[in-house]
Design a protein around this motif. Structure first.
Motif, PDB file in Angstrom:
ATOM      1  N   CYS A 102       0.821  -1.216   0.000  1.00 32.05           N
ATOM      2  CA  CYS A 102       0.000   0.000   0.000  1.00 32.05           C
ATOM      3  C   CYS A 102       0.852   1.262   0.000  1.00 32.05           C
ATOM      4  CB  CYS A 102      -0.907   0.004   1.227  1.00 32.05           C
ATOM      5  SG  CYS A 102      -2.210  -1.223   1.088  1.00 32.05           S
ATOM      6  N   GLY A 105       6.679   3.956  -1.879  1.00 35.03           N
ATOM      7  CA  GLY A 105       7.906   4.738  -1.689  1.00 35.03           C
ATOM      8  C   GLY A 105       8.887   4.432  -2.801  1.00 35.03           C
ATOM      9  N   LEU A 106      10.138   4.108  -2.449  1.00 40.79           N
ATOM     10  CA  LEU A 106      11.131   3.763  -3.471  1.00 40.79           C
ATOM     11  C   LEU A 106      11.169   2.246  -3.715  1.00 40.79           C
ATOM     12  CD1 LEU A 106      13.971   6.321  -2.639  1.00 40.79           C
ATOM     13  CD2 LEU A 106      12.138   6.542  -4.301  1.00 40.79           C
ATOM     14  N   ALA A 107      10.142   1.563  -3.244  1.00 40.67           N
ATOM     15  CA  ALA A 107       9.856   0.165  -3.603  1.00 40.67           C
ATOM     16  C   ALA A 107      10.880  -0.875  -3.151  1.00 40.67           C
ATOM     17  CB  ALA A 107       9.631   0.032  -5.111  1.00 40.67           C
ATOM     18  N   ALA A 108      11.669  -0.565  -2.126  1.00 38.12           N
ATOM     19  CA  ALA A 108      12.616  -1.570  -1.635  1.00 38.12           C
ATOM     20  C   ALA A 108      11.839  -2.818  -1.189  1.00 38.12           C
ATOM     21  CB  ALA A 108      13.430  -1.006  -0.478  1.00 38.12           C
ATOM     22  N   ASP A 109      10.772  -2.603  -0.405  1.00 41.36           N
ATOM     23  CA  ASP A 109      10.008  -3.755   0.094  1.00 41.36           C
ATOM     24  C   ASP A 109       9.276  -4.472  -1.038  1.00 41.36           C
ATOM     25  OD1 ASP A 109      10.762  -3.464   2.782  1.00 41.36           O
ATOM     26  OD2 ASP A 109       9.263  -1.903   3.087  1.00 41.36           O
ATOM     27  N   ARG A 128       0.779   7.381  -3.434  1.00 40.99           N
ATOM     28  CA  ARG A 128      -0.087   8.545  -3.598  1.00 40.99           C
ATOM     29  C   ARG A 128       0.665   9.770  -4.120  1.00 40.99           C
ATOM     30  NH1 ARG A 128      -4.579  10.739   0.659  1.00 40.99           N
ATOM     31  NH2 ARG A 128      -4.588  12.856  -0.095  1.00 40.99           N
ATOM     32  N   SER A 129       1.953   9.891  -3.775  1.00 39.49           N
ATOM     33  CA  SER A 129       2.715  11.054  -4.245  1.00 39.49           C
ATOM     34  C   SER A 129       3.113  10.835  -5.713  1.00 39.49           C
ATOM     35  CB  SER A 129       3.971  11.229  -3.378  1.00 39.49           C
ATOM     36  OG  SER A 129       4.995  11.844  -4.125  1.00 39.49           O
ATOM     37  N   GLN A 162      -2.162   5.791  -6.697  1.00 40.94           N
ATOM     38  CA  GLN A 162      -3.470   5.916  -6.038  1.00 40.94           C
ATOM     39  C   GLN A 162      -3.334   5.866  -4.518  1.00 40.94           C
ATOM     40  OE1 GLN A 162      -6.394   3.109  -7.497  1.00 40.94           O
ATOM     41  NE2 GLN A 162      -8.085   4.286  -6.666  1.00 40.94           N
ATOM     42  N   TYR A 164      -4.133   4.467  -0.917  1.00 44.95           N
ATOM     43  CA  TYR A 164      -4.417   3.064  -0.606  1.00 44.95           C
ATOM     44  C   TYR A 164      -5.849   2.807  -0.150  1.00 44.95           C
ATOM     45  CZ  TYR A 164      -2.484   4.397   4.097  1.00 44.95           C
ATOM     46  OH  TYR A 164      -2.182   5.001   5.282  1.00 44.95           O
ATOM     47  N   PRO A 183       3.898   2.941   6.603  1.00 49.31           N
ATOM     48  CA  PRO A 183       3.637   4.383   6.584  1.00 49.31           C
ATOM     49  C   PRO A 183       4.844   5.171   7.073  1.00 49.31           C
ATOM     50  CG  PRO A 183       2.508   3.340   8.435  1.00 49.31           C
ATOM     51  CD  PRO A 183       3.215   2.244   7.698  1.00 49.31           C
ATOM     52  N   MET A 184       4.863   6.459   6.784  1.00 47.70           N
ATOM     53  CA  MET A 184       5.933   7.310   7.301  1.00 47.70           C
ATOM     54  C   MET A 184       5.833   7.273   8.826  1.00 47.70           C
ATOM     55  SD  MET A 184       7.201   8.346   4.439  1.00 47.70           S
ATOM     56  CE  MET A 184       8.358   9.657   4.785  1.00 47.70           C
ATOM     57  N   LEU A 195      14.844   8.177   4.000  1.00 54.33           N
ATOM     58  CA  LEU A 195      13.487   8.699   3.879  1.00 54.33           C
ATOM     59  C   LEU A 195      13.437  10.195   4.140  1.00 54.33           C
ATOM     60  CD1 LEU A 195      11.159   5.965   5.371  1.00 54.33           C
ATOM     61  CD2 LEU A 195      11.339   6.715   3.020  1.00 54.33           C
ATOM     62  N   HIS A 203       3.663  11.399   0.932  1.00 54.10           N
ATOM     63  CA  HIS A 203       2.375  11.692   1.546  1.00 54.10           C
ATOM     64  C   HIS A 203       2.482  11.240   3.000  1.00 54.10           C
ATOM     65  CE1 HIS A 203      -1.822  12.562   1.549  1.00 54.10           C
ATOM     66  NE2 HIS A 203      -2.027  11.438   2.197  1.00 54.10           N
TER      67      HIS A 203
HETATM   68  C1  LIG Z   1       7.911   4.926   4.465  1.00 59.08           C
HETATM   69  S1  LIG Z   1       7.559   5.142   2.763  1.00 59.08           S
HETATM   70  C2  LIG Z   1       7.554   3.491   2.135  1.00 59.08           C
HETATM   71  C3  LIG Z   1       8.930   2.954   1.855  1.00 59.08           C
HETATM   72  C4  LIG Z   1       8.851   1.652   1.111  1.00 59.08           C
HETATM   73  N1  LIG Z   1       8.329   0.569   1.922  1.00 59.08           N
HETATM   74  C5  LIG Z   1      10.199   1.256   0.529  1.00 59.08           C
HETATM   75  O1  LIG Z   1      10.607   0.105   0.749  1.00 59.08           O
HETATM   76  O2  LIG Z   1      10.809   2.078  -0.167  1.00 59.08           O
HETATM   77  C6  LIG Z   1       5.840   5.501   2.731  1.00 59.08           C
HETATM   78  C7  LIG Z   1       5.309   5.835   1.344  1.00 59.08           C
HETATM   79  O3  LIG Z   1       3.889   5.698   1.353  1.00 59.08           O
HETATM   80  C8  LIG Z   1       3.311   6.769   0.635  1.00 59.08           C
HETATM   81  N2  LIG Z   1       1.939   6.956   1.133  1.00 59.08           N
HETATM   82  C9  LIG Z   1       1.569   7.533   2.313  1.00 59.08           C
HETATM   83  N3  LIG Z   1       0.238   7.538   2.439  1.00 59.08           N
HETATM   84  C10 LIG Z   1      -0.268   6.938   1.321  1.00 59.08           C
HETATM   85  C11 LIG Z   1      -1.603   6.640   0.882  1.00 59.08           C
HETATM   86  N4  LIG Z   1      -2.657   6.998   1.614  1.00 59.08           N
HETATM   87  N5  LIG Z   1      -1.756   5.985  -0.284  1.00 59.08           N
HETATM   88  C12 LIG Z   1      -0.661   5.616  -1.027  1.00 59.08           C
HETATM   89  N6  LIG Z   1       0.622   5.905  -0.674  1.00 59.08           N
HETATM   90  C13 LIG Z   1       0.820   6.554   0.495  1.00 59.08           C
HETATM   91  C14 LIG Z   1       4.237   7.946   0.921  1.00 59.08           C
HETATM   92  O4  LIG Z   1       4.104   8.966  -0.070  1.00 59.08           O
HETATM   93  C15 LIG Z   1       5.618   7.271   0.916  1.00 59.08           C
HETATM   94  O5  LIG Z   1       6.188   7.275  -0.362  1.00 59.08           O
END
Ligand SMILES: C[S@@+](CC[C@H](N)C(=O)[O-])C[C@H]1O[C@@H](n2cnc3c(N)ncnc32)[C@H](O)[C@@H]1O
Length: 262
Positions: A102, A105-109, A128-129, A162, A164, A183-184, A195, A203
């Motif tokens: 959901c 971010g930079l999609a590591a997970d 979302r961003s 989109q 989540y 989440p952040m 981050l 977001h």
């Molecule tokens: C902590 S980062 C995720 C890092 C990610 N797990 C990784 O491995 O790179 C959280 C991400 O979730 C996004 N985000 C926050 N709220 C969101 C929402 N309601 N819907 C979709 N994305 C959201 C943020 O913009 C941010 O890019």
């Protein structure tokens, strides 16, 4: 937002930049040897710079965001070496399963999940961003790690721009094996260095009950939350916190169906 090339570019980069402009419906402008800062001032807009090897986004008055698999690469190599990964362990993610990330971010997970789920599995990542979405989507499509399994895992991640909660509402019951949130961190807990660099364009709204309830409906096996070990969100939303003595980042799990608990 406008798209341009890096200062030195070849024909391939020029057509890639024009292609990105066309696909995302963003205006393309020739670089004409100008500095990115000069272009930001001139156009008063965010600038996407398509270089020969990478894409970066330079938002107005903010730091540039670049795609790099960073930590994912270290984790992916360990996984290929048959070592354990805390996310995969917590989610009990296996080959052939579906995983909804959901918070891409930079999609590591997402990349680690894609590697574990394999070609028979499915990973969909939501962001979302728009700035993060575009950077990560393009990076996943073109970044070359020189390791085929990891590149293939990156290419298999399906990205969607989109929110989540909105996306989860469109999903039918039990349509993903795992639904995952990262989440952040909340304002009281500071983010990791990587981050912090992108915090201004992410977001930052906190997780809420509506999203967790939707996730529980959509997940067939588990809803997983990654958070700071001191976070109150584990308890607030009913996640069982997996204690990791050597890390400040913990995973919390809600198991959906005892049939799947071994
Ligand atoms: C902590 S980062 C995720 C890092 C990610 N797990 C990784 O491995 O790179 C959280 C991400 O979730 C996004 N985000 C926050 N709220 C969101 C929402 N309601 N819907 C979709 N994305 C959201 C943020 O913009 C941010 O890019």
């Amino acid at each position: 937002m406008i798209v341009t090339t890096g200062g030195r570019y070849n024909d391939e980069t020029l057509s890639k930049a024009k292609d990105i402009a066309r696909r995302y419906n963003i205006k393309f402008v020739m670089r004409k040897k100008r500095a990115v800062e000069e272009m930001k001032t001139h156009y008063d807009d965010d600038i996407i710079v398509v270089g020969n090897d990478e894409i970066s986004i330079s938002p107005k008055e903010k730091v540039a965001v670049k795609y790099h698999p960073n930590f994912a690469l270290v984790r992916a190599k360990r996984l290929l070496n048959k070592e354990k990964d805390a996310l995969i362990e917590a989610a009990e993610l296996e080959s052939g399963m579906s995983f909804l990330d959901c918070t891409m971010g930079l999609a590591a997970d997402s990349v680690i999940a894609s590697l574990a789920a394999g070609p028979a599995g499915k990973v969909i990542a939501l962001e979302r961003s728009f700035i993060i979405y575009l950077t990560t989507r393009e990076g996943l499509a073109s970044y070359d790690t020189n390791i085929k399994e990891i590149d293939d895992a990156m290419r298999r991640v399906e990205t969607i721009h989109q929110d989540y909660t909105d996306y989860l509402k469109t999903c039918s019951d039990n349509s993903f094996d795992i639904v995952y949130f990262d989440p952040m961190f909340t304002s009281e807990i500071s983010s990791s260095q990587s981050l912090r660099a992108i915090e201004k364009v992410t977001h930052n709204e906190s997780l809420n009950k509506e999203a967790v309830d939707e996730a529980k409906r959509v997940a067939r096996r588990k809803v997983v939350l990654k958070d700071h070990f001191r976070s109150t969100r584990f308890e607030e939303f009913g996640f069982k916190q997996h204690i990791r003595k050597t890390s400040k980042v913990h995973y919390g799990v809600i198991s959906m169906n005892s049939e799947f608990d071994f």
